[in-house]
Design a protein around this motif. Structure first.
Motif, mmCIF file in Angstrom:
data_model
loop_
_atom_site.group_PDB
_atom_site.id
_atom_site.type_symbol
_atom_site.label_atom_id
_atom_site.label_comp_id
_atom_site.label_asym_id
_atom_site.label_seq_id
_atom_site.Cartn_x
_atom_site.Cartn_y
_atom_site.Cartn_z
ATOM 1 N N PRO A 66 25.721 -7.863 24.598
ATOM 2 C CA PRO A 66 26.944 -8.597 25.026
ATOM 3 C C PRO A 66 27.117 -8.148 26.661
ATOM 4 C CG PRO A 66 27.402 -7.180 23.129
ATOM 5 C CD PRO A 66 25.961 -6.897 23.482
ATOM 6 N N SER B 121 29.637 -7.698 28.017
ATOM 7 C CA SER B 121 30.825 -6.527 28.370
ATOM 8 C C SER B 121 29.964 -5.260 28.403
ATOM 9 C CB SER B 121 31.840 -6.549 27.427
ATOM 10 O OG SER B 121 31.472 -6.286 25.887
ATOM 11 N N LEU B 122 28.911 -4.853 27.803
ATOM 12 C CA LEU B 122 28.206 -3.662 27.671
ATOM 13 C C LEU B 122 27.567 -3.464 29.228
ATOM 14 C CD1 LEU B 122 26.139 -3.414 24.431
ATOM 15 C CD2 LEU B 122 28.557 -2.723 24.918
ATOM 16 N N GLU C 122 28.903 -4.672 31.745
ATOM 17 C CA GLU C 122 30.050 -4.547 32.890
ATOM 18 C C GLU C 122 30.692 -3.013 32.635
ATOM 19 O OE1 GLU C 122 32.726 -7.579 31.654
ATOM 20 O OE2 GLU C 122 31.729 -9.220 33.064
ATOM 21 N N ALA C 123 30.804 -2.541 31.153
ATOM 22 C CA ALA C 123 31.091 -1.339 31.081
ATOM 23 C C ALA C 123 30.265 -0.196 31.753
ATOM 24 C CB ALA C 123 31.143 -1.006 29.353
#
Lengths: 345, 299
Positions: free
Chosen positions: B196, B198-199, B201-202
């Motif tokens: 994903p 978002s990983l 981005e995190a």
């Protein structure tokens, strides 16, 4: 750069962002004060999440400036910005344990093993997840994952914490618990929270101030009571609470449903009230209160909320179709400017 | 009793059986393929394994059915056979590493950066060679790598000396790396696509720069895909004999070539069987390691 006491934690100046023809943010100016619990409220697609991502650095604005603590970071990569994010889907690293997830930020910054372990354990304790450090994220419940995501962000001690609908996936009871917990945490840490939600109740209960987003713009910024009682536009009136807009003599105004008295047709209302007659079109019994929708003879309709102090559900539901009179104090109505307008604090 | 009643009762009974015992459904589904698999595949493997312990009488060329480890002794003691076995395994490993290095950036670009149209184009580009005959692809590489081939002609135009790649281990390595590349790209692409956004981005949000994010997040999460791809490239190279024959020649013999000539020329099936069990054993060990690395979750 000098950093005075009144330097905002986050400052957005003229931010715009479009994806092809779709305008996500159509010009936003916003100051968020140090130590504030600030909420970006709006329906989906209103630009609130994009705004948060601009602050974090995941989106580059087409125009405008982002400042953190008075420093221009518009051209700074996310890894170099002094903010941390709690993601909507939590974004926990699946191949790492809970403890490794929480340690991640410290590890990439080169904090020695012992210190980062200590700090990670401390933060896990703080979010009430002691003893779960060796689990993998898939072995946790939704609420636990949410708190790991929170721990992973705050362990780095960011001056600004960004939260992107962090409670969206939780059930109502857990959500209410977490609302209280987050608010307490923010007070204890004393850092700025920038909180994105589409839930107006959440925004009203948690925020020091909030900004109401609509179609890529901010319609109103203010404290919860101010926004709720003095909505500046029809959109705000409708989104924060129930839209109760009437037009009388060329004047458009809104009135909150709990401020309206409803009596039977012959009964009298206190003097000084504005009074209109109508017929109950719909009744919804919601436990603590009953919501009535009244069709007014003079045109338009109003939602009225009445506490079920002495009314039984039976009586409440029988009101459907009956003629009633509504009354409200003129000072409880608020004039609305026709349609969207550029908004500032 | 109405006509059709017993039929309905039977149907009701059967539905109940399948509902209560879920394995019943699986059994019905799998029985035919399992039977074929057991008969054709496992039985022939067993025959292979058993016959590897037999020998051929050099005078009568009859197979003698008494147990001996002679075949394996020959393979391990003869330096020629040892070299062939090590060459096969070595080139298979080299091809796997080469394909992984080539496929990773390509898969990353396709999964995370390319627009849908570019991605579709790259998919076709990767898969297109698979639509043409394997033999033709190997022959084309012969034309390219030949002493007077396209490669050396181009080099000559640039004023560079000719490369002596034709009929060498280098040629075998290059051709294998080319023909098996799609089998690495697809699982690597799949693994990268499943990470994903978002990983990443995190990771950046927590202070990790590009390389750090790659090393700590992308690589470990894509590794099962790489391992899955390597199972294809490694085993396909291990068992092949066409490319070594056509691109490598007699100095680049593989296990497969020895098996081929043992059966086809000297009619020594037991020896071929013994030699053929070596890639099987290597593959078994490799698959065990791959399972440890979680490769089968990415296939």
């Amino acid at each position: 750069m000098a950093r005075g006491a009144d330097t905002p934690a986050v400052r957005l100046l003229g931010i715009r962002r479009a994806y092809g023809n779709v305008v996500a943010i159509a010009g936003i100016d916003l100051d968020i004060a140090e130590g504030e619990f600030f909420t970006l409220l709006g329906p989906s697609g209103s630009g609130k999440t994009t705004t948060l991502r601009v602050i974090a650095g995941f989106e580059r604005p087409d125009a405008g400036r982002v400042e953190l603590q008075g420093v221009d970071v518009t051209r700074t990569a996310p890894s170099e910005r002094a903010v941390n994010t709690v993601f909507q889907d939590y974004a926990l690293f699946p191949h790492m344990t809970v403890l490794e997830n929480v340690e991640y930020g410290l590890r990439v910054k080169g904090v020695p093993r012992r210190e980062r372990r200590e700090r990670a354990l401390e933060v896990l304790e703080r979010v009430r997840l002691p003893g779960l450090g060796s689990r993998k994220p898939t072995q946790l419940s939704g609420g636990q994952r949410q708190r790991v995501a929170l721990a992973r962000a705050i362990v780095n001690g960011p001056p600004v914490l960004l939260l992107d609908e962090p409670l969206g996936a939780l059930d109502l009871k857990l959500r209410q618990e977490m609302q209280v917990f987050l608010k307490e945490l923010q007070r204890e840490l004393g850092i700025t929270f920038v909180y994105v939600t589409h839930d107006q109740e959440e925004a009203l209960t948690m925020s020091d101030r909030l900004a109401v987003f609509n179609e890529g713009r901010i319609e109103q910024v203010g404290a919860p009571a101010e926004v709720y009682e003095h909505p500046r536009s029809e959109f705000v009136a409708g989104f924060v609470g129930v839209s109760n807009v009437l037009e009388r003599g060329g004047r458009r105004f809104t009135i909150r449903p709990e401020k309206i008295h409803m009596v039977e047709e012959e009964a009298t209302l206190p003097s000084g009230h504005e009074i209109e007659a109508g017929r109950v079109r719909d009744v919804v019994y919601v436990g603590m209160v009953t919501r009535y929708v009244v069709e007014l003879d003079a045109g338009g309709e109003l939602a009225v909320v009445v506490q079920n102090l002495e009314t039984s559900s039976q009586e409440a539901l029988e009101a459907r179709g009956k003629r009633v009179r509504l009354g409200w104090r003129p000072e409880h109505t608020f004039e609305i400017t026709p349609h969207k307008e550029e908004s500032e604090q | 009793m109405q006509p059709g009643r017993p039929l309905r009762a039977a149907r009701l009974y059967l539905t109940g059986v399948f509902w209560r015992h879920r394995w019943g459904k699986g059994l019905v589904l799998l029985a035919p393929p399992l039977l074929a698999f057991a008969l054709v595949y496992l039985a022939s493997l067993a025959a292979l394994f058993v016959s590897s312990f037999w020998t051929v009488n050099p005078f009568t060329t009859e197979i003698e059915h008494h147990w001996t480890l002679d075949n394996f002794r020959t393979i391990f003691e003869s330096s020629a056979y040892r070299t062939i076995a090590l060459r096969t395994i070595g080139i298979a490993a080299a091809v796997t590493v080469t394909d992984a290095i080539l496929a990773f950036p390509l898969g990353y670009f396709m999964a995370r950066l390319a627009r849908p149209r570019t991605r579709a184009f790259l998919f076709v580009a990767v898969l297109l060679p698979l639509w043409s005959s394997y033999l033709i692809r190997v022959y084309i590489w012969r034309l390219i790598l030949d002493q007077n081939g396209v490669l050396n002609w181009t080099l000559r135009q640039l004023g560079l000396g000719p490369l002596h790649l034709a009929y060498s281990n280098w040629a075998v390595w290059i051709v294998f790396s080319y023909v098996w590349l799609p089998f690495m790209v697809l699982p690597v692409y799949g693994a990268l696509e499943r990470i994903p956004e978002s990983l990443l981005e995190a990771s950046r949000d927590l202070g990790a720069r590009g390389f750090e994010t790659f090393r700590r997040i992308v690589l470990p999460l894509a590794l099962p895909g790489v391992v899955a791809g390597s199972i294809f490239t490694f085993s396909l190279t291990l068992g092949d004999y066409v490319t070594p024959m056509l691109a490598g020649g007699s100095s680049s013999q593989f296990i497969g070539n020895v098996v081929y000539s043992s059966v086809g020329i000297s009619n020594n099936v037991p020896f071929a069987a013994a030699f053929a069990t070596i890639p099987l054993a290597v593959m078994a060990v490799y698959l065990l390691i791959a399972r440890k690395l979680g490769a089968f979750e990415a296939m």
